[in-house]
Design a protein around this motif. Structure first.
Motif, PDB file in Angstrom:
ATOM      1  N   SER A 178      19.801  10.651  -8.680  1.00  0.00           N
ATOM      2  CA  SER A 178      19.560  12.016  -9.073  1.00  0.00           C
ATOM      3  C   SER A 178      20.188  12.222  -9.950  1.00  0.00           C
ATOM      4  N   PRO A 179      19.559  13.300 -10.967  1.00  0.00           N
ATOM      5  CA  PRO A 179      20.078  13.797 -12.659  1.00  0.00           C
ATOM      6  C   PRO A 179      21.486  14.678 -12.457  1.00  0.00           C
ATOM      7  N   LYS A 180      21.952  14.811 -12.036  1.00  0.00           N
ATOM      8  CA  LYS A 180      22.434  15.518 -11.769  1.00  0.00           C
ATOM      9  C   LYS A 180      23.844  15.032 -10.827  1.00  0.00           C
ATOM     10  N   GLU A 181      23.746  13.978 -10.497  1.00  0.00           N
ATOM     11  CA  GLU A 181      25.239  13.540  -9.444  1.00  0.00           C
ATOM     12  C   GLU A 181      24.689  12.153  -9.435  1.00  0.00           C
ATOM     13  N   ILE A 221       9.593   7.123  -5.102  1.00  0.00           N
ATOM     14  CA  ILE A 221      10.502   7.712  -5.323  1.00  0.00           C
ATOM     15  C   ILE A 221      10.816   8.484  -6.772  1.00  0.00           C
ATOM     16  N   LEU A 222      10.518   9.830  -6.777  1.00  0.00           N
ATOM     17  CA  LEU A 222      10.933  10.521  -7.381  1.00  0.00           C
ATOM     18  C   LEU A 222      12.170  12.092  -8.050  1.00  0.00           C
ATOM     19  N   ASN A 229      15.195  18.833  -5.446  1.00  0.00           N
ATOM     20  CA  ASN A 229      14.375  18.434  -4.444  1.00  0.00           C
ATOM     21  C   ASN A 229      14.100  16.626  -4.934  1.00  0.00           C
ATOM     22  N   ILE A 230      13.381  16.118  -4.232  1.00  0.00           N
ATOM     23  CA  ILE A 230      12.642  15.051  -3.749  1.00  0.00           C
ATOM     24  C   ILE A 230      11.829  14.417  -3.599  1.00  0.00           C
ATOM     25  N   ARG A 245       7.511  15.927   0.069  1.00  0.00           N
ATOM     26  CA  ARG A 245       8.924  16.801  -0.969  1.00  0.00           C
ATOM     27  C   ARG A 245      10.071  17.232   0.093  1.00  0.00           C
ATOM     28  N   TYR A 246      11.412  16.384  -0.070  1.00  0.00           N
ATOM     29  CA  TYR A 246      12.634  17.176   0.553  1.00  0.00           C
ATOM     30  C   TYR A 246      13.448  17.913  -0.378  1.00  0.00           C
TER      31      TYR A 246
END
Length: 276
Positions: A178-181, A221-222, A229-230, A245-246
């Motif tokens: 994840s880019p945030k956590e 997975i991106l 969102n994933i 998309r999740y």
């Protein structure tokens, strides 16, 4: 005079039909002669890949007895040995993995693993530079190792899933930070079934994504740059891929689009962890 006017009219109309026919023919042939990636690129940009975070790439080098992965101030060295009286496909195994970051140096002994590690498929560092993910090949499937670069703590994600009661953890095939956590999304399962989960390293907790259908496999997975969102590409039925998309907010999965094999090859380039 009327006869002459009629002739001019017929000739004029014939010209329109001819020009229309030629124009139509040119358009059809122009589409046929386009480079095959032209449509793929427009399809890819229709979903807007720029929303995805960029991936830090490692450079890989290899000798018969050693694998080395490097990126700026992080170096991973995996030592390999050749065992005797073992089938050729199982002879070479990894006995240790040493990770260096700045003045810190950690060594993970892997020769005691029941299911020996044979190779390292990819390496990825979390955006915070706190965790390193190592995807390692076994005789059957892949293991995902997480190393805390500040403490040297190591986690085998496959084993954590088993401890949580999950079954058929033969392989962890796709993953991304994840880019945030410091949390990582990954797919797990066997050759006929795939599920997706998120592991939060700070909370030591999993989020299990709902399945829109019974995925056979998940190849990509991106994470969106927002971290909300994933997107992932899964297969079902056989040889038919679809982008899903999740949402981290709604906790729901929705299908986005069907994916041709050529399109998938273009999308897969977004998930390259290695530079040559």
């Amino acid at each position: 005079m009327k006869s002459l006017t009629l002739k001019y009219a017929i000739a004029f109309l014939s010209g329109i039909v001819l020009v229309g026919s030629v124009s139509g023919f040119s358009i059809v042939n122009a589409n046929r002669t386009l480079h095959p990636n032209t449509y793929v690129q427009s399809s890819v940009h229709a979903v807007n890949p720029s929303v995805y975070q960029s991936i830090t790439k490692f450079k890989k080098s290899e000798t018969p007895n050693q694998l080395t992965w490097t990126e700026k101030n992080i170096t991973l060295v995996a030592k390999k040995i050749e065992r005797e009286n073992i089938p050729s496909s199982e002879k070479r195994v990894i006995t240790s993995i040493t990770i260096k970051k700045g003045d810190k140096n950690y060594t993970l002994k892997t020769d005691g693993y029941n299911d020996k590690l044979r190779d390292i498929s990819s390496v990825a560092v979390s955006p915070s530079n706190t965790w390193l993910a190592i995807q390692a090949e076994r005789s059957a499937g892949n293991t995902l190792l997480l190393i805390n670069l500040a403490t040297g703590k190591s986690i085998i994600v496959n084993d954590l899933l088993k401890a949580k009661g999950k079954r058929n953890i033969e392989s962890i095939t796709a993953y991304n930070w994840s880019p945030k956590e410091d949390q990582i999304a990954f797919s797990y399962g066997d050759t006929s079934s795939s599920s997706i989960a998120i592991y939060n390293t700070n909370k030591d907790a999993f989020i299990y994504l709902p399945r829109e259908t019974n995925y056979i496999s998940t190849s990509l997975i991106l994470w969106h740059k927002s971290g909300k969102n994933i997107d992932y590409i899964s297969e079902y039925p056989s040889d038919q891929k679809k982008l899903y998309r999740y949402s981290m907010d709604s906790k729901k999965v929705k299908p986005v689009k069907k994916m041709s094999q050529i399109e998938f090859q273009q999308w897969f380039k977004l998930d390259k962890y290695t530079t040559n």
